[in-house]
Design an enzyme around this catalytic site. Structure first.
Site, PDB file in Angstrom:
ATOM      1  N   HIS A  30      -1.957  -5.677   1.526  1.00  0.00           N
ATOM      2  CA  HIS A  30      -3.097  -6.097   1.359  1.00  0.00           C
ATOM      3  C   HIS A  30      -3.328  -7.468   1.340  1.00  0.00           C
ATOM      4  O   HIS A  30      -2.922  -7.401   0.342  1.00  0.00           O
ATOM      5  CB  HIS A  30      -4.204  -5.304   0.094  1.00  0.00           C
ATOM      6  CG  HIS A  30      -5.298  -6.673  -0.335  1.00  0.00           C
ATOM      7  ND1 HIS A  30      -6.935  -5.973  -0.137  1.00  0.00           N
ATOM      8  CD2 HIS A  30      -5.443  -6.881  -1.172  1.00  0.00           C
ATOM      9  CE1 HIS A  30      -7.639  -6.927  -0.758  1.00  0.00           C
ATOM     10  NE2 HIS A  30      -7.025  -7.163  -1.574  1.00  0.00           N
ATOM     11  N   TYR A  90     -12.159  -1.555  -3.133  1.00  0.00           N
ATOM     12  CA  TYR A  90     -12.988  -1.751  -2.040  1.00  0.00           C
ATOM     13  C   TYR A  90     -14.552  -1.159  -2.466  1.00  0.00           C
ATOM     14  O   TYR A  90     -14.862  -0.928  -1.491  1.00  0.00           O
ATOM     15  CB  TYR A  90     -12.094  -0.111  -1.540  1.00  0.00           C
ATOM     16  CG  TYR A  90     -10.760  -0.583  -1.052  1.00  0.00           C
ATOM     17  CD1 TYR A  90     -10.418  -2.747  -0.167  1.00  0.00           C
ATOM     18  CD2 TYR A  90      -9.635  -0.141  -1.627  1.00  0.00           C
ATOM     19  CE1 TYR A  90      -9.562  -2.484  -0.105  1.00  0.00           C
ATOM     20  CE2 TYR A  90      -8.704  -0.731  -1.327  1.00  0.00           C
ATOM     21  CZ  TYR A  90      -8.537  -1.479  -0.242  1.00  0.00           C
ATOM     22  OH  TYR A  90      -6.878  -2.087  -0.188  1.00  0.00           O
ATOM     23  N   GLU A 101      -9.021  -9.717  -7.995  1.00  0.00           N
ATOM     24  CA  GLU A 101      -8.924  -8.732  -7.857  1.00  0.00           C
ATOM     25  C   GLU A 101      -7.161  -9.049  -8.900  1.00  0.00           C
ATOM     26  O   GLU A 101      -6.650  -7.537  -8.754  1.00  0.00           O
ATOM     27  CB  GLU A 101      -7.926  -8.306  -5.961  1.00  0.00           C
ATOM     28  CG  GLU A 101      -8.984  -7.775  -5.440  1.00  0.00           C
ATOM     29  CD  GLU A 101      -8.928  -8.131  -3.592  1.00  0.00           C
ATOM     30  OE1 GLU A 101      -8.107  -8.990  -3.386  1.00  0.00           O
ATOM     31  OE2 GLU A 101      -9.940  -7.904  -3.418  1.00  0.00           O
ATOM     32  N   LYS A 114       0.383  -1.195   0.113  1.00  0.00           N
ATOM     33  CA  LYS A 114      -0.102   0.260   0.052  1.00  0.00           C
ATOM     34  C   LYS A 114       0.956   1.266   0.248  1.00  0.00           C
ATOM     35  O   LYS A 114       2.205   1.099   0.135  1.00  0.00           O
ATOM     36  CB  LYS A 114      -0.804   0.143   1.166  1.00  0.00           C
ATOM     37  CG  LYS A 114      -1.633  -1.555   1.446  1.00  0.00           C
ATOM     38  CD  LYS A 114      -2.900  -1.171   2.316  1.00  0.00           C
ATOM     39  CE  LYS A 114      -3.336  -2.229   2.365  1.00  0.00           C
ATOM     40  NZ  LYS A 114      -4.980  -2.636   3.380  1.00  0.00           N
ATOM     41  N   ASN A 127      -1.650   0.292   6.646  1.00  0.00           N
ATOM     42  CA  ASN A 127      -1.809  -1.068   7.046  1.00  0.00           C
ATOM     43  C   ASN A 127      -0.906  -2.013   6.082  1.00  0.00           C
ATOM     44  O   ASN A 127      -0.997  -3.094   6.156  1.00  0.00           O
ATOM     45  CB  ASN A 127      -2.526  -2.373   7.567  1.00  0.00           C
ATOM     46  CG  ASN A 127      -3.101  -2.859   6.808  1.00  0.00           C
ATOM     47  OD1 ASN A 127      -3.454  -2.141   5.705  1.00  0.00           O
ATOM     48  ND2 ASN A 127      -4.837  -2.825   6.891  1.00  0.00           N
TER      49      ASN A 127
HETATM   50  P1  CMP Z   1      -7.348  -4.939   3.662  1.00  0.00           P
HETATM   51  O1  CMP Z   1      -8.580  -5.321   5.143  1.00  0.00           O
HETATM   52  O2  CMP Z   1      -6.502  -4.819   2.765  1.00  0.00           O
HETATM   53  O3  CMP Z   1      -8.731  -4.127   2.536  1.00  0.00           O
HETATM   54  C1  CMP Z   1      -9.667  -3.182   3.631  1.00  0.00           C
HETATM   55  C2  CMP Z   1      -9.139  -2.263   4.662  1.00  0.00           C
HETATM   56  O4  CMP Z   1      -9.891  -1.361   4.686  1.00  0.00           O
HETATM   57  C3  CMP Z   1      -8.265  -2.363   5.402  1.00  0.00           C
HETATM   58  O5  CMP Z   1      -7.355  -3.228   5.021  1.00  0.00           O
HETATM   59  C4  CMP Z   1      -8.074  -1.477   5.867  1.00  0.00           C
HETATM   60  O6  CMP Z   1      -6.686  -0.421   5.224  1.00  0.00           O
HETATM   61  C5  CMP Z   1      -8.934  -0.526   5.806  1.00  0.00           C
HETATM   62  N1  CMP Z   1      -9.407  -0.492   7.272  1.00  0.00           N
HETATM   63  C6  CMP Z   1     -10.589  -1.487   8.273  1.00  0.00           C
HETATM   64  N2  CMP Z   1     -10.666  -1.467   9.043  1.00  0.00           N
HETATM   65  C7  CMP Z   1     -10.445  -0.230   9.397  1.00  0.00           C
HETATM   66  C8  CMP Z   1     -11.033   1.345  10.316  1.00  0.00           C
HETATM   67  N3  CMP Z   1     -11.660   0.568  11.141  1.00  0.00           N
HETATM   68  N4  CMP Z   1     -10.657   2.238   9.564  1.00  0.00           N
HETATM   69  C9  CMP Z   1      -9.690   2.877   8.682  1.00  0.00           C
HETATM   70  N5  CMP Z   1      -9.979   2.237   7.387  1.00  0.00           N
HETATM   71  C10 CMP Z   1     -10.150   0.532   7.945  1.00  0.00           C
END
Ligand code: CMP
Length: 139
Positions: free
Chosen positions: A117, A51, A128, A11, A114
């Site tokens: 992905h 998303y 994807e 990311k 984070n």
């Molecule tokens: P990922 O699981 O890769 O895909 C969905 C994304 O949404 C997740 O990673 C985070 O980057 C984002 N995400 C999930 N929960 C939260 C949250 N509570 N607040 C902000 N971003 C979130």
């Protein structure tokens, strides 16, 4: 039946912080073969589409802005049990809960930003992967 491929993105936060090499190294050391790879950037429309499943969540706008703000690395990875094993390697969505030795434990700073992905199912891995790579780019 489980397929042997998953899809990942490094990311924008991890790319900005110079972690492409470190993360790709953890991926290959983890036993995954890279079968597609590119440095690219999502438009806002791309991120909204990718998303769309989260469109009703309160963090959707923040997520779309984050994922489109800079380059990402997209990749398709191959390994037996790829989807599940890759989710183990990346660790929990919230890095505060990620296990030692996981990519998010090492490189992620927050639940929103984070680092990486990983697809959550074989079906989504195929969708994807096809979102980012033409057939001739999948080896
Ligand atoms: P990922 O699981 O890769 O895909 C969905 C994304 O949404 C997740 O990673 C985070 O980057 C984002 N995400 C999930 N929960 C939260 C949250 N509570 N607040 C902000 N971003 C979130």
């Amino acid at each position: 039946m489980a397929t042997n491929r998953t899809f990942t993105m490094i990311k924008p936060d991890a790319v900005e912080n110079g972690h492409i090499g470190g993360i790709l190294n953890m991926i290959t050391e983890g036993g995954f073969k890279i079968v597609s790879l590119k440095l690219t950037q999502l438009t806002v429309a791309d991120a909204q589409k990718f998303y769309a499943v989260h469109s009703e969540r309160p963090f959707y706008g923040e997520l779309v802005a984050f994922m489109s703000r800079g380059p990402i690395v997209a990749a398709i990875l191959e390994k037996d049990n790829a989807v599940e094993d890759f989710r183990t390697l990346i660790g929990a969505t919230n890095p505060a809960d990620a296990a030692e030795g996981t990519i998010r434990k090492k490189y992620a700073k927050s639940i929103g930003e984070n680092a990486v992905h990983g697809s959550d199912s074989d079906e989504n891995a195929a969708i994807e992967g096809a979102f980012h790579f033409a057939g001739r780019e999948q080896f």
